[in-house]
Write an enzyme that holds these catalytic residues in place. Structure first.
Site, short mmCIF file in Angstrom:
data_model
loop_
_atom_site.label_atom_id
_atom_site.label_comp_id
_atom_site.label_asym_id
_atom_site.label_seq_id
_atom_site.Cartn_x
_atom_site.Cartn_y
_atom_site.Cartn_z
N ARG A 36 1.01 -3.37 12.01
CA ARG A 36 -1.12 -3.63 12.12
C ARG A 36 0.26 -5.21 12.88
O ARG A 36 -1.21 -5.40 13.80
CB ARG A 36 -1.08 -4.02 11.06
CG ARG A 36 -1.71 -2.67 10.66
CD ARG A 36 -2.66 -3.28 8.77
NE ARG A 36 -3.80 -2.12 9.00
CZ ARG A 36 -4.65 -1.99 7.78
NH1 ARG A 36 -4.61 -2.76 6.97
NH2 ARG A 36 -5.20 -0.57 8.45
N LYS A 198 -10.84 11.56 -3.07
CA LYS A 198 -11.99 12.26 -3.21
C LYS A 198 -12.77 12.30 -1.96
O LYS A 198 -13.19 12.14 -0.88
CB LYS A 198 -12.32 10.64 -4.35
CG LYS A 198 -12.06 10.05 -5.01
CD LYS A 198 -12.65 8.90 -5.26
CE LYS A 198 -11.54 8.43 -6.87
NZ LYS A 198 -11.62 7.04 -6.63
N GLY A 349 -4.69 4.81 7.45
CA GLY A 349 -4.37 4.66 6.19
C GLY A 349 -3.33 5.34 5.65
O GLY A 349 -2.49 5.64 6.68
N GLY A 372 -11.16 3.04 7.08
CA GLY A 372 -12.39 2.88 7.09
C GLY A 372 -12.45 2.03 8.34
O GLY A 372 -14.02 3.31 8.56
P1 AMP Z 1 -7.22 8.78 -0.49
O1 AMP Z 1 -6.87 7.52 -0.52
O2 AMP Z 1 -8.51 9.28 -0.12
O3 AMP Z 1 -6.30 9.55 1.41
O4 AMP Z 1 -5.94 9.25 -0.82
C1 AMP Z 1 -4.49 9.70 -1.31
C2 AMP Z 1 -4.04 9.58 -1.97
O5 AMP Z 1 -4.79 11.10 -2.85
C3 AMP Z 1 -2.62 9.44 -2.06
O6 AMP Z 1 -2.00 8.75 -3.08
C4 AMP Z 1 -2.01 11.58 -2.14
O7 AMP Z 1 -1.52 10.62 -3.79
C5 AMP Z 1 -3.36 11.56 -3.32
N1 AMP Z 1 -3.14 12.89 -3.64
C6 AMP Z 1 -2.99 14.06 -2.25
N2 AMP Z 1 -3.51 15.19 -2.50
C7 AMP Z 1 -3.70 14.47 -4.36
C8 AMP Z 1 -3.13 16.05 -5.15
N3 AMP Z 1 -3.45 16.96 -4.96
N4 AMP Z 1 -3.41 15.85 -6.60
C9 AMP Z 1 -3.50 14.37 -6.51
N5 AMP Z 1 -3.65 13.36 -5.94
C10 AMP Z 1 -3.90 13.81 -4.65
#
Ligand code: AMP
Length: 394
Positions: A36, A198, A349, A372
Site C-alpha cells: 500500500r 463468512k 484483502g 471492502g
Molecule cells: P475473509 O476475511 O472473509 O476473506 O476470510 C478469510 C479467512 O477465511 C482466512 O483467515 C482463512 O483462514 C479463513 N478460511 C478460509 N477457508 C476456511 C475454511 N474452510 N475453514 C475455516 N476458515 C477458513
C-alpha cells in the site's frame, strides 16, 4: 460525472494535503507488506516533481480515537523515506498550530507524514471541525486512499468542502478504471470467485453478482454454508447455521438468473485446525472431519472455468491459506487467474495478500489495494470518497 484527477492540475510548488492508505499489516512493530505504501508512490513522485509541499495523512488499524503506540504511523513514514530515498518529517500530532507551522516550513518537494488519523476521535466521527483543521494543511487535497474510499471519515469526505481544489490520486483513478470494467458491460463470460470466512460479510456482493455474472465459483469456509443449503454433507466444517436459509435464497436467485453456481466437489479435510494434523482428500466429508481447503479436482474445475472467462473477479481465499497444508487451493486459483487470457481483477484483502505472497501480483491485470472498497464498488454502491470528489468538481 467524471472523477477529477491530480494529473489534470497545473501544479507548481502548491501546498498539498494527500490522504493515503498506509493501513499496512504490521508484526512486532515491523511492516510485513508494504504494497500500500508503494501504491502511493506514483502520485507522491508526481507532486514532488512539481515541487509541491506534501502533507500525507492516513489511518492504521482501529485505535478508536485514542493514541496507541503500536499503531503509530512512524514505521510507515520510515519505510516511505527508504523507498523514496528522501528525508521525511514525521508529526506526532495530526492537527493544530504546531503541525500547520511544520507544513508551512517544508521545503519545495518536502514531505511530512502525520500521525495516525484515528488517534483523533474526529476522524471516524466525520467531525467537520477536525476536517477543517486538516484542510488547513493544503490548498489542494489529493485523495489516493482507495482502501478507505468507502468510509465517510473526516479525511475522506469532510475535508473536501474545506479546500480550494480536491482531486483523486493516480492510484484511485487506476482502481476506478479497473473496477469499472467489471461493472460496465464486462466482456462475457464473467466469472466471479468468492471465498473466505463468512457468507454474512458478502451478502450484498452475492446479490449483485447474481445479477451480473455468468458463473460463480465458491470456496473457503463460506462454501460449507452453501453446501448445507443444498443439503450436502459438511461434517464438522465451519458453517454459519443462521445463514443457511439466506444461502439457499442466493442459490435460487442465481438459478432464476441463469448464473451457474459451482461448489467444491472435493475437499482437504482434517480433524483439527492445525498445520500438523492428519489430512485427507475426500469427496464426501465424514463426520468429525472439517473441510479446510478445496480439493485438487475442484481446483482443476475452477481453473478450467477461469480459462474460459473473458472477465474474472476473485475475492477471498479458497481455504485456510495461512497454513501450508491448506493453501494449495488458493495457490491453484491464483495461478489460474494469472494464466487466464481474460481481464482479471483480484479484489483486495486476503486474496490480494495471497497473490502478493505467491509472487503472482505482476501477472494479474489488476490487484486492488482495497478489500471492502473494491467489494462495495462492484456492488454498484457509490463510494463516499468518490462522491465527494465528483460533487466538488460540480
Ligand atoms: P475473509 O476475511 O472473509 O476473506 O476470510 C478469510 C479467512 O477465511 C482466512 O483467515 C482463512 O483462514 C479463513 N478460511 C478460509 N477457508 C476456511 C475454511 N474452510 N475453514 C475455516 N476458515 C477458513
Amino acid at each position: 460525472m467524471s472523477l477529477p484527477c491530480v494529473d489534470e492540475l497545473e501544479l507548481n510548488g502548491d501546498a498539498v494535503l494527500m490522504r493515503v492508505d498506509f493501513n499496512v499489516p504490521m508484526k512486532d512493530g515491523k511492516i510485513t507488506d508494504d504494497t500500500r505504501i508503494r501504491a502511493a508512490l506514483p502520485t507522491i513522485r508526481l507532486l514532488r516533481d512539481h515541487r509541491c509541499k506534501i502533507v500525507l495523512c492516513s489511518h492504521l488499524g482501529r485505535p478508536k480515537g485514542k493514541a496507541e503506540r503500536k499503531l503509530s504511523l512512524e514505521p510507515a513514514a520510515a519505510r516511505l523515506a527508504e523507498l523514496l530515498d528522501a528525508e521525511i518529517v514525521f508529526s506526532p500530532e495530526t492537527v493544530g498550530e504546531e503541525v500547520e507551522q511544520l507544513a508551512r516550513d517544508l521545503p519545495a518537494g518536502g514531505i511530512m507524514v502525520l500521525e495516525n488519523l484515528r488517534f483523533h476521535p474526529g476522524e471516524q466521527a466525520g467531525d467537520d471541525a477536525f476536517a477543517s483543521q486538516l484542510a488547513r494543511m493544503g490548498r489542494i487535497f489529493v485523495n489516493d486512499a482507495f482502501g478507505a474510499m468507502h468510509r465517510p471519515d473526516a479525511s475522506i469526505v469532510g475535508v473536501v468542502s474545506h479546500v480550494d481544489v480536491a482531486v483523486a490520486g493516480l492510484l484511485v483513478a487506476a482502481e476506478v478504471e479497473a473496477l469499472q470494467r467489471l461493472v460496465d458491460q464486462p466482456e462475457r463470460p464473467l466469472v466471479a470467485v468468492l471465498g473466505g470466512a463468512k457468507v454474512s460479510d458478502k451478502i450484498t456482493v452475492f446479490e449483485s453478482l447474481a445479477r451480473r455474472c455468468d458463473t460463480l465459483l465458491i470456496g473457503g469456509a463460506m462454501a460449507y454454508t452453501f453446501m448445507a443449503a443444498r443439503d450436502l454433507p459438511i461434517g464438522g466444517s465451519r458453517v454459519e447455521a443462521d445463514r443457511v436459509l439466506l444461502a439457499r435464497r442466493i442459490l435460487e436467485r442465481c438459478e432464476e438468473k441463469g448464473v451457474a453456481v459451482l461448489l467444491p466437489e472435493d475437499h482437504i479435510v482434517a480433524k483439527e485446525l492445525s498445520e500438523g494434523a492428519e489430512t485427507r482428500v475426500v469427496t464426501t466429508i465424514p463426520d468429525g472431519w472439517m473441510g479446510l481447503d478445496i480439493g485438487p479436482a475442484t481446483a482443476s474445475r475452477y481453473a478450467a472455468e477461469l480459462a474460459k472467462a473473458k472477465t474474472a473477479f476473485w475475492n477471498g481465499p479458497m481455504g485456510v491459506f495461512e497454513m501450508a497444508p491448506y493453501a494449495k487451493g488458493t495457490l491453484a486459483l491464483a495461478r489460474a487467474m494469472a494464466a487466464s487470457a481474460g481481464y482479471g481483477v483480484v479484489g483486495g484483502g486476503d486474496s490480494a495478500a495471497a497473490v502478493q505472497q505467491m509472487g503472482l501480483a505482476d501477472q494479474m491485470d489488476h490487484v486492488s489495494t482495497g478489500g471492502g472498497a473494491s467489494l462495495e464498488y462492484i456492488e454498484g454502491k457509490e463510494l463516499p470518497g468518490l462522491k465527494a470528489l465528483r460533487a466538488k468538481r460540480g
